[in-house]
Design a protein around this motif. Structure first.
Motif, PDB file in Angstrom:
ATOM      1  N   HIS C 204       0.857  -1.192   0.000  1.00 25.05           N
ATOM      2  CA  HIS C 204       0.000   0.000   0.000  1.00 25.05           C
ATOM      3  C   HIS C 204       0.884   1.229   0.000  1.00 25.05           C
ATOM      4  O   HIS C 204       2.079   1.142   0.271  1.00 25.05           O
ATOM      5  N   GLY C 205       0.299   2.368  -0.314  1.00 19.19           N
ATOM      6  CA  GLY C 205       1.083   3.598  -0.475  1.00 19.19           C
ATOM      7  C   GLY C 205       1.244   4.372   0.815  1.00 19.19           C
ATOM      8  O   GLY C 205       0.628   4.066   1.834  1.00 19.19           O
ATOM      9  N   LYS C 206       2.094   5.379   0.745  1.00 23.31           N
ATOM     10  CA  LYS C 206       2.316   6.270   1.883  1.00 23.31           C
ATOM     11  C   LYS C 206       1.041   7.040   2.189  1.00 23.31           C
ATOM     12  O   LYS C 206       0.409   7.558   1.285  1.00 23.31           O
ATOM     13  N   GLY C 207       0.674   7.129   3.453  1.00 21.14           N
ATOM     14  CA  GLY C 207      -0.469   7.954   3.821  1.00 21.14           C
ATOM     15  C   GLY C 207      -1.806   7.378   3.400  1.00 21.14           C
ATOM     16  O   GLY C 207      -2.807   8.072   3.422  1.00 21.14           O
ATOM     17  N   ASP C 208      -1.854   6.113   2.997  1.00 23.19           N
ATOM     18  CA  ASP C 208      -3.130   5.500   2.624  1.00 23.19           C
ATOM     19  C   ASP C 208      -4.043   5.418   3.838  1.00 23.19           C
ATOM     20  O   ASP C 208      -3.589   5.206   4.955  1.00 23.19           O
ATOM     21  N   THR C 209      -5.351   5.581   3.583  1.00 22.49           N
ATOM     22  CA  THR C 209      -6.288   5.582   4.700  1.00 22.49           C
ATOM     23  C   THR C 209      -7.162   4.338   4.712  1.00 22.49           C
ATOM     24  O   THR C 209      -7.973   4.160   5.600  1.00 22.49           O
ATOM     25  N   ASP C 210      -7.062   3.494   3.716  1.00 20.41           N
ATOM     26  CA  ASP C 210      -7.941   2.326   3.634  1.00 20.41           C
ATOM     27  C   ASP C 210      -7.219   1.210   2.890  1.00 20.41           C
ATOM     28  O   ASP C 210      -6.884   1.351   1.725  1.00 20.41           O
ATOM     29  N   MET C 211      -6.952   0.111   3.571  1.00 21.14           N
ATOM     30  CA  MET C 211      -6.252  -0.999   2.936  1.00 21.14           C
ATOM     31  C   MET C 211      -7.174  -2.188   2.704  1.00 21.14           C
ATOM     32  O   MET C 211      -6.705  -3.306   2.489  1.00 21.14           O
ATOM     33  N   THR C 212      -8.491  -1.976   2.758  1.00 19.21           N
ATOM     34  CA  THR C 212      -9.387  -3.117   2.568  1.00 19.21           C
ATOM     35  C   THR C 212      -9.234  -3.795   1.199  1.00 19.21           C
ATOM     36  O   THR C 212      -9.345  -5.019   1.135  1.00 19.21           O
ATOM     37  N   PRO C 213      -8.958  -3.052   0.101  1.00 21.97           N
ATOM     38  CA  PRO C 213      -8.803  -3.785  -1.169  1.00 21.97           C
ATOM     39  C   PRO C 213      -7.682  -4.822  -1.105  1.00 21.97           C
ATOM     40  O   PRO C 213      -7.877  -5.973  -1.517  1.00 21.97           O
ATOM     41  N   GLN C 214      -6.528  -4.423  -0.557  1.00 24.02           N
ATOM     42  CA  GLN C 214      -5.404  -5.353  -0.494  1.00 24.02           C
ATOM     43  C   GLN C 214      -5.721  -6.548   0.404  1.00 24.02           C
ATOM     44  O   GLN C 214      -5.401  -7.688   0.075  1.00 24.02           O
ATOM     45  N   ILE C 215      -6.341  -6.260   1.556  1.00 23.84           N
ATOM     46  CA  ILE C 215      -6.618  -7.348   2.504  1.00 23.84           C
ATOM     47  C   ILE C 215      -7.674  -8.288   1.925  1.00 23.84           C
ATOM     48  O   ILE C 215      -7.586  -9.513   2.081  1.00 23.84           O
ATOM     49  N   THR C 216      -8.660  -7.726   1.238  1.00 23.31           N
ATOM     50  CA  THR C 216      -9.675  -8.559   0.579  1.00 23.31           C
ATOM     51  C   THR C 216      -9.000  -9.539  -0.374  1.00 23.31           C
ATOM     52  O   THR C 216      -9.326 -10.728  -0.423  1.00 23.31           O
ATOM     53  N   LYS C 217      -8.049  -9.003  -1.138  1.00 23.54           N
ATOM     54  CA  LYS C 217      -7.354  -9.821  -2.126  1.00 23.54           C
ATOM     55  C   LYS C 217      -6.559 -10.941  -1.428  1.00 23.54           C
ATOM     56  O   LYS C 217      -6.590 -12.086  -1.864  1.00 23.54           O
ATOM     57  N   ILE C 218      -5.870 -10.582  -0.355  1.00 26.23           N
ATOM     58  CA  ILE C 218      -5.074 -11.585   0.362  1.00 26.23           C
ATOM     59  C   ILE C 218      -5.984 -12.658   0.947  1.00 26.23           C
ATOM     60  O   ILE C 218      -5.719 -13.854   0.846  1.00 26.23           O
ATOM     61  N   LYS C 219      -7.083 -12.193   1.545  1.00 25.42           N
ATOM     62  CA  LYS C 219      -8.039 -13.128   2.148  1.00 25.42           C
ATOM     63  C   LYS C 219      -8.549 -14.137   1.134  1.00 25.42           C
ATOM     64  O   LYS C 219      -8.782 -15.299   1.448  1.00 25.42           O
ATOM     65  N   GLY C 220      -8.721 -13.665  -0.097  1.00 21.60           N
ATOM     66  CA  GLY C 220      -9.286 -14.527  -1.124  1.00 21.60           C
ATOM     67  C   GLY C 220      -8.263 -15.407  -1.829  1.00 21.60           C
ATOM     68  O   GLY C 220      -8.614 -16.175  -2.715  1.00 21.60           O
ATOM     69  N   THR C 221      -6.979 -15.274  -1.441  1.00 16.53           N
ATOM     70  CA  THR C 221      -5.946 -16.080  -2.089  1.00 16.53           C
ATOM     71  C   THR C 221      -6.063 -17.541  -1.660  1.00 16.53           C
ATOM     72  O   THR C 221      -6.233 -17.828  -0.470  1.00 16.53           O
ATOM     73  N   ALA C 222      -5.958 -18.452  -2.618  1.00 16.38           N
ATOM     74  CA  ALA C 222      -6.111 -19.871  -2.305  1.00 16.38           C
ATOM     75  C   ALA C 222      -4.996 -20.354  -1.388  1.00 16.38           C
ATOM     76  O   ALA C 222      -3.817 -20.054  -1.607  1.00 16.38           O
ATOM     77  N   GLY C 223      -5.354 -21.056  -0.355  1.00 10.45           N
ATOM     78  CA  GLY C 223      -4.385 -21.738   0.494  1.00 10.45           C
ATOM     79  C   GLY C 223      -3.775 -20.886   1.596  1.00 10.45           C
ATOM     80  O   GLY C 223      -3.015 -21.403   2.416  1.00 10.45           O
ATOM     81  N   VAL C 224      -4.075 -19.597   1.634  1.00  7.17           N
ATOM     82  CA  VAL C 224      -3.416 -18.734   2.615  1.00  7.17           C
ATOM     83  C   VAL C 224      -3.830 -19.116   4.042  1.00  7.17           C
ATOM     84  O   VAL C 224      -4.994 -19.398   4.318  1.00  7.17           O
ATOM     85  N   GLN C 225      -2.831 -19.212   4.932  1.00 13.75           N
ATOM     86  CA  GLN C 225      -3.111 -19.663   6.306  1.00 13.75           C
ATOM     87  C   GLN C 225      -2.918 -18.565   7.339  1.00 13.75           C
ATOM     88  O   GLN C 225      -3.441 -18.630   8.445  1.00 13.75           O
ATOM     89  N   ALA C 226      -2.095 -17.570   7.011  1.00 15.88           N
ATOM     90  CA  ALA C 226      -1.859 -16.500   7.974  1.00 15.88           C
ATOM     91  C   ALA C 226      -1.608 -15.198   7.238  1.00 15.88           C
ATOM     92  O   ALA C 226      -1.180 -15.198   6.086  1.00 15.88           O
ATOM     93  N   PHE C 227      -1.892 -14.097   7.922  1.00 17.29           N
ATOM     94  CA  PHE C 227      -1.703 -12.768   7.357  1.00 17.29           C
ATOM     95  C   PHE C 227      -0.550 -12.077   8.088  1.00 17.29           C
ATOM     96  O   PHE C 227      -0.459 -12.136   9.309  1.00 17.29           O
ATOM     97  N   MET C 228       0.339 -11.487   7.303  1.00 13.94           N
ATOM     98  CA  MET C 228       1.456 -10.792   7.948  1.00 13.94           C
ATOM     99  C   MET C 228       1.576  -9.396   7.377  1.00 13.94           C
ATOM    100  O   MET C 228       1.432  -9.192   6.168  1.00 13.94           O
ATOM    101  N   TYR C 229       1.850  -8.429   8.243  1.00 19.71           N
ATOM    102  CA  TYR C 229       1.976  -7.053   7.794  1.00 19.71           C
ATOM    103  C   TYR C 229       3.345  -6.477   8.163  1.00 19.71           C
ATOM    104  O   TYR C 229       3.772  -6.541   9.313  1.00 19.71           O
ATOM    105  N   CYS C 230       4.037  -5.933   7.170  1.00 19.43           N
ATOM    106  CA  CYS C 230       5.307  -5.248   7.374  1.00 19.43           C
ATOM    107  C   CYS C 230       5.069  -3.757   7.277  1.00 19.43           C
ATOM    108  O   CYS C 230       4.839  -3.246   6.172  1.00 19.43           O
ATOM    109  N   GLY C 231       5.102  -3.052   8.378  1.00 20.66           N
ATOM    110  CA  GLY C 231       4.882  -1.613   8.274  1.00 20.66           C
ATOM    111  C   GLY C 231       5.077  -0.913   9.601  1.00 20.66           C
ATOM    112  O   GLY C 231       5.428  -1.535  10.610  1.00 20.66           O
ATOM    113  N   PHE C 232       4.812   0.373   9.577  1.00 22.10           N
ATOM    114  CA  PHE C 232       5.168   1.268  10.662  1.00 22.10           C
ATOM    115  C   PHE C 232       4.083   2.319  10.849  1.00 22.10           C
ATOM    116  O   PHE C 232       3.338   2.607   9.915  1.00 22.10           O
TER     117      PHE C 232
END
Lengths: 291, 314, 387
Positions: C204-232
């Motif tokens: 996601h970009g700097k100063g973004d206020t809504d990351m639901t599109p990215q998380i939706t996409k990750i959630k819908g990925t086949a086989g995914v077992q855990a979610f990890m976020y790298c950020g500050f």
């Protein structure tokens, strides 16, 4: 429609509604003064931050919000009175630098007053998501979108039905004629800054529970709002609203379907494409230079 | 035109004299560093001033060209082992081509649309530099090897001082001559009123494109030098904030004044160092200074002062 | 405005001249020990620089009130580089050449630190950085140390925890900042060796206020077992809120970049159940009395929170550890001779800090290992230490 698509769409509309409000602020000031107010994003920041702190100081939420809006309006008017009005007749670049100076000043002010940490504001009606066709939407998103609709309708009424609103429109299209029929241009100018500051601060309050509030929150929102204003055709308020939504939705769809890495570039790529094809904005009928 | 009676000759001589004497007054490497940065910023601003001050076109994305130059130098010399001069030239050629391709559609834009177009261009360049981290090192930036020309590697602030000084003098000389040439006259006509200029037979778009490309190439060259001098660059060098700083330098010093660009660069490079005494209030003061100067000296420092000293000029 | 501006300029110029005058005289026994610093006090990384600055100021005052170090007072010379490396370079040169500092405790971000390193190495001044990424001390640079845990350690710790829960397919979201990108790279590099597969990789970009599109996409990925976020920063809370909003139920991991109370508070319930590796300092109240860092970290937390009114984050702890390692080394060296201080910093062993227990050497300028992290989970709005 798939649930994913709806999810992206709602995300885009929520973010787009904030861009729309910021873009609307740009448009109103531009109409009254032909100034691009680069401190527009800072009005958003001030609205959110001030509410957080009035609320934190123990005021009830509605009063904290009202105080924050009042404070931002006051700052907006002060900006017009002490920075823009004295520079009357200066070139476009000079005015751009003055408003950029103002945005730096306001960020500095927020840092001194409230510190540099980020803060949250409780959402107006809870944080349990609502299921709409399989997409999960926060109640606050509905507040943002609803708030934007109410503001846009009120403004349309104001510009078309009230004496003051009509005067603002008139002085935007022909300042000289407006002065001749007795419209006080100085007052119109001051009013436009007050109005834009109000819009910005309301956007800031509505978005704060989603985006959090911190001194730098207005920078990107300001730039995207500027995109919306330009895309809609500078000085065309309804164009700015529509363009804000277009930018927000395109970003969300890009992040969802194409590449989230280049999501932030979307707004600017659209802008360049549109400007190259229609140099006066998407919803503009074109204009001529005065010799 | 003979170099001896060119316009601005006195100013150029004064600049050269200042450059000669200054090293005697600089106590240590830190002061040299500041002066070198002033020189680099001046070079970019002189180019930008041709565009803003003479052609009357805003660019809120010039740092993008600066950044491309810097990154071409950095990537070609460190990753591909190119000689620094070749990398610098390639960077400048790429920027020249890029600016030439986009110049026509961009220069058709007016006022705020132009501001937005150039701003968007700069932001896109920054995003590319940030995202393509395999090539650019991403937001954390990348180190740049030292500059070398014919096997000679300038090292240390005093050596760089003379290199930048020479490039600065050359840029000022180029700018002064260009302004005095028929091109300069045509540009001033464009600034006055485009439609009027066109009616008089001036090929407006051609001149605007020429100046846009020239100023972009100057920015790219300065970017290359900056990269080699500081030894480390990040996408911020191409960012919106840097673009704004450059425009502010031009406007603060005085639009349509080559020496104004130098003065503006000097003031805005020194100011953050002076403002450190204000600690937490730094931004507040900086913002206020910007607003104040623009209101009370809206034509910029050098033209305003020039008017004060001799009432002759317009 | 004009006379005002010039008056300030004159005052500032006079101040600089005086500083030069002072620094030109030879160091005497009674002269203060000069600690130079550049931090991201304002700007996007101010959540790092702000607690670091407050910590340095607070402890320099405290040490001076207690009589100083080797009979000399400490003097802190601090500049705000806003986390922008282009601003860092002039300040580094100013600190080295003009302020003539004895040691550098600085660099909130990796970018600023990396920009400063060439000049520090050339001048030969001990430099303890507060920057996050591993590149700062790997490969080892003669004069450069760092106190914060690296992203490499954090990712290792997270992968260890995931494996224990039988997770092997992870969906990754990261921001566009330097830390975010560096962390993402570590995930990609370390995953194959740890038996992990990155099945989704969104940013996601700097100063973004809504990351639901990215998380939706990750959630819908086949086989995914855990979610990890790298950020500050603010994004950590927004991601946690969005994650909860979307009703995602798979395990949610963040990094030590989220290890501050404001992450939990601003996520408004979204942080519940999030696991992350944190410095002992962050969970000091939950530590057993027998934990070696309990006393040091507890004292720092008490002092920081009472003096500033802010709640503790591990970022200020980086500055505390850096200052204390430097002070101890100067004491042992008995002088501010730079080579001697360097040698003593490298001899730091079993030093108990807020971030961990440091064992530095000529070949290890970080001195922390995976054990210096504790795995925590957010429960009932507070950190809960996991065994």
């Amino acid at each position: 429609m798939s649930a994913d698509f709806l999810q992206f769409l709602f995300s885009g509309i929520t973010v787009g509604a904030t861009y729309a409000l910021v873009g609307l602020g740009f448009s109103i000031i531009y109409n009254a003064s032909h100034v691009i107010n680069f401190a527009q994003g800072e009005f958003v920041m001030l609205g959110g931050m001030a509410t957080v702190f009035f609320y934190g100081a123990g005021l009830p939420m509605p009063l904290a919000m009202a105080m924050a809006v009042a404070m931002t309006i006051f700052i907006g008017m002060a900006l017009e009175k002490f920075a823009v009005e004295p520079a009357k007749g200066a070139s476009i670049v000079t005015l751009i630098i003055i408003t950029i100076g103002a945005s730096i000043f306001l960020r500095g002010l927020a840092e001194v007053l409230w510190g540099r940490n980020f803060h949250s504001l409780p959402p107006i009606s809870g944080s349990d998501p609502i299921n709409i066709g399989g997409a999960l939407v926060l109640p606050q998103s509905l507040w943002v979108v609803g708030g934007t609709i109410v503001i846009v309708i009120t403004l349309a009424w104001f510009f078309n039905r009230t004496m003051t609103g009509k005067a603002m429109v008139a002085s935007a299209s022909n300042p000289l004629a407006a002065r001749l029929v007795g419209i006080n241009l100085k007052f119109i100018l001051l009013l436009s800054f007050a109005l834009s500051a109000m819009l910005g601060s309301i956007a800031g309050i509505l978005i704060a529970p989603i985006s959090l509030a911190y001194p730098g929150v207005g920078i990107m929102l300001g730039l995207k709002g500027f995109c919306a204003a330009i895309l809609g055709g500078m000085g065309n308020p309804m164009g700015a609203v529509l363009a804000g939504l277009i930018v927000g939705i395109s970003e969300a769809l890009t992040a969802g379907y194409i590449s989230s890495a280049y999501k932030d570039a979307v707004a600017f790529i659209i802008i360049l494409a549109v400007l190259f094809l229609r140099p006066n904005g998407l919803f503009s009928t074109g204009g001529t230079e005065r010799v | 035109m003979s170099p001896l009676n060119m316009p601005g000759r006195n100013g150029l001589l004064a600049l050269i004299a200042t450059i000669m004497v200054l090293p005697l007054m600089l106590p240590n490497a830190f002061y040299f560093d500041i002066v070198i940065l002033i020189g680099l910023n001046s070079i970019v601003c002189i180019g930008l001033n041709l565009l803003i001050g003479y052609a009357g076109q805003i660019s809120l994305g010039h740092a993008g060209f600066f950044g491309i130059g810097a990154y071409f130098s950095a990537i070609l010399t460190s990753t591909y082992g190119w000689p620094a001069t070749a990398a610098m030239v390639v960077g400048a050629v790429v920027v020249g081509l890029l600016s030439f391709i986009i110049a026509r559609p961009i220069m058709k834009l007016q006022g705020h649309y132009l501001a937005m177009g150039t701003l968007g261009l700069g932001v896109i360049i920054t995003i590319v530099l940030t995202q393509e981290s395999d090539l650019t090192g991403g937001p954390d930036g990348m180190p740049v090897p030292g500059f070398s020309i014919f096997g000679w590697e300038p090292y240390g602030e005093t050596v760089w001082y003379w290199i930048i000084a020479a490039v600065l003098v050359a840029t000022v000389w180029l700018s002064l001559n260009l302004i005095a040439s028929p091109v300069g006259r045509a540009l001033r006509a464009v600034h006055g009123s485009e439609i009027a200029a066109e009616t008089l037979g001036v090929n407006v778009v051609k001149y605007k494109v020429l100046v846009f490309v020239l100023s972009a190439i100057i920015a790219s060259l300065a970017g290359s030098l900056f990269a080699h001098y500081t030894g480390f660059i990040t996408p911020d060098t191409s960012g919106f904030i840097h673009s704004i700083q450059l425009v502010t330098m031009v406007v603060l010093g005085g639009m349509a004044s080559t020496f104004g660009a130098v003065a503006g660069a000097a003031i805005l490079t020194i100011l953050p160092q002076l403002l450190t005494v204000f600690h937490d209030y730094e931004h507040l003061v900086f913002g206020a200074v910007l607003i104040g100067t623009m209101i009370f000296m809206r034509r910029g420092l050098v033209p305003t002062l020039a008017d004060l000293f001799n009432g002759r000029q317009k | 405005m004009k006379p005002g501006l010039f008056r300030h300029l004159t005052i500032a110029a006079a101040a600089i001249t005086m500083a030069v005058g002072v620094s030109n005289s030879d160091a005497k026994a009674a002269d203060p020990i000069k600690i130079g610093s550049f931090l991201a006090v304002t700007g996007g990384a101010s959540f790092l620089g702000d607690p670091e600055k407050k910590t340095l100021e607070m402890y320099v005052n405290k040490i001076n009130a207690d009589g100083g170090v080797i009979g000399r007072k400490l003097e802190l010379i601090l500049y705000d580089d806003q986390g922008n490396p282009a601003n860092t370079v002039p300040f580094v040169k100013r600190l080295i050449n003009d302020d003539k500092v004895d040691i550098l405790l600085a660099g909130s971000t990796t970018g600023s630190t990396m920009a400063a390193i060439p000049f520090v190495e050339k001048a030969g001044i001990p430099f303890i950085s507060f920057g996050g990424a591993g590149v700062i001390t790997s490969p080892v640079k003669k004069w450069v140390f760092k106190t914060p845990h690296t992203d490499t350690l954090a990712v290792q710790k997270i992968f260890t925890d995931m494996k224990a829960r039988g997770i092997s397919k992870v969906g990754l979201l990261s921001g566009s900042g330097g830390f975010d990108k560096s962390c993402r790279k570590q995930v990609q590099t370390l995953a194959p060796g740890s038996g992990m597969t990155v099945v989704a990789d969104e940013t996601h970009g700097k100063g973004d206020t809504d990351m639901t599109p990215q998380i939706t996409k990750i959630k819908g990925t086949a086989g995914v077992q855990a979610f990890m976020y790298c950020g500050f920063g603010a994004a950590t809370s927004i991601v946690a809120k969005n994650y909860k909003q979307l009703g995602a139920s798979m395990p949610h991991y963040q990094t030590h970049g989220s290890a501050s109370k404001s992450f939990i508070k601003n996520a408004e319930g979204g942080a519940e159940g999030v696991r992350l590796p944190a410095a002992a300092l962050v969970v000091v109240d939950a530590l057993p009395a027998s934990h070696p860092q309990k006393k040091v970290a507890g004292a720092y937390k008490a002092m920081y929170e009472s003096k500033t009114g802010d709640s503790i984050s591990s970022f200020g702890g980086h500055a505390y550890d850096g200052l204390m390692i430097a002070v101890e080394a100067i004491k042992r060296a008995g002088s501010t001779d730079k080579a001697k201080v360097l040698a003593e910093i490298e001899k730091t062993s079993n030093f108990i800090g807020a971030d961990g227990i440091y064992n530095l050497s000529a070949s290890d300028h970080l001195g922390l290992d995976e054990a210096s992290f504790v795995m925590v989970e957010v429960r009932n709005g507070d950190w809960k230490m996991l065994k």
